[in-house]
Design a protein around this motif. Structure first.
Motif: not given
Length: 193
Positions: A105-121
């Motif tokens: 969860l480290i990095g710019p907000d859009y990168v973190v949100q993208d990682k969260i979205q991919k994790y959820r998918e």
């Protein structure tokens, strides 16, 4: 369906995989005895059932036709319950924050949100795959049980026809022997009991 009526919260994949065609052997046998007693007590000469073999066979046919219908209802209910459970799991995935160990969860907000979205998918696809596999197992088990019912129905129909032929043969002998040969019916019934 008795198994699930009493404990709807206990429907599990394990309970489905261990489900048997006859839930209670004693109840099944008592149903056949009840059918015999009813046939005897009615003493109806116009009843299409003429001997114990026919009564037993018809009772089996009725039981397994009913059991097939119960199995179909149980299958639909169990699959529906599993799909509801999947929806709950997906909802939890969408609402909960992913574990920190699962993604960085480290990095710019859009990168973190993208990682969260991919994790959820990814988690959603994983849960859907598990659900699909379980639904296939449930469907396969219930279809197998329904096929066993169909085989028992076919056998009971064959037994019914055999018992009918025995009755016909005995009736023909009684008819050829005159009215005094009424004792033949009792002997034919003893052969079928």
């Amino acid at each position: 369906m008795q198994h699930f009526k009493n404990h709807p919260e206990t429907i599990s994949l394990e309970s489905v995989l261990t489900l048997e065609i006859i839930l209670n052997e004693r109840d099944y046998k008592e149903q056949i005895i009840d059918a015999r007693l009813k046939w005897i007590s009615e003493n109806d000469p116009y009843n299409p059932l003429k001997n114990f073999g026919m009564v037993d066979s018809q009772s089996e046919i009725d039981f397994f036709v009913s059991r097939q219908q119960e199995l179909e209802q149980e299958k639909k209910r169990h699959i529906h319950q599993r799909m509801l459970q999947l929806q709950e799991e997906i909802q939890e995935i969408k609402m909960d924050e992913p574990p920190e160990l699962a993604i960085n969860l480290i990095g710019p907000d859009y990168v973190v949100q993208d990682k969260i979205q991919k994790y959820r998918e990814q988690e959603t696809r994983k849960r859907e795959a598990i659900c699909h596999d379980e639904v296939q197992l449930i469907t396969g088990r219930y279809n197998s049980l329904k096929q066993q019912c169909e085989e028992r129905i076919s056998q009971a129909r064959a037994n019914y026809q055999a018992a009918f032929r025995i009755w016909q043969s005995a009736a023909g002998e009684r008819g050829a022997g005159g009215r005094g040969a009424g004792g033949q019916r009792g002997q034919g019934d003893k052969q079928n009991s």
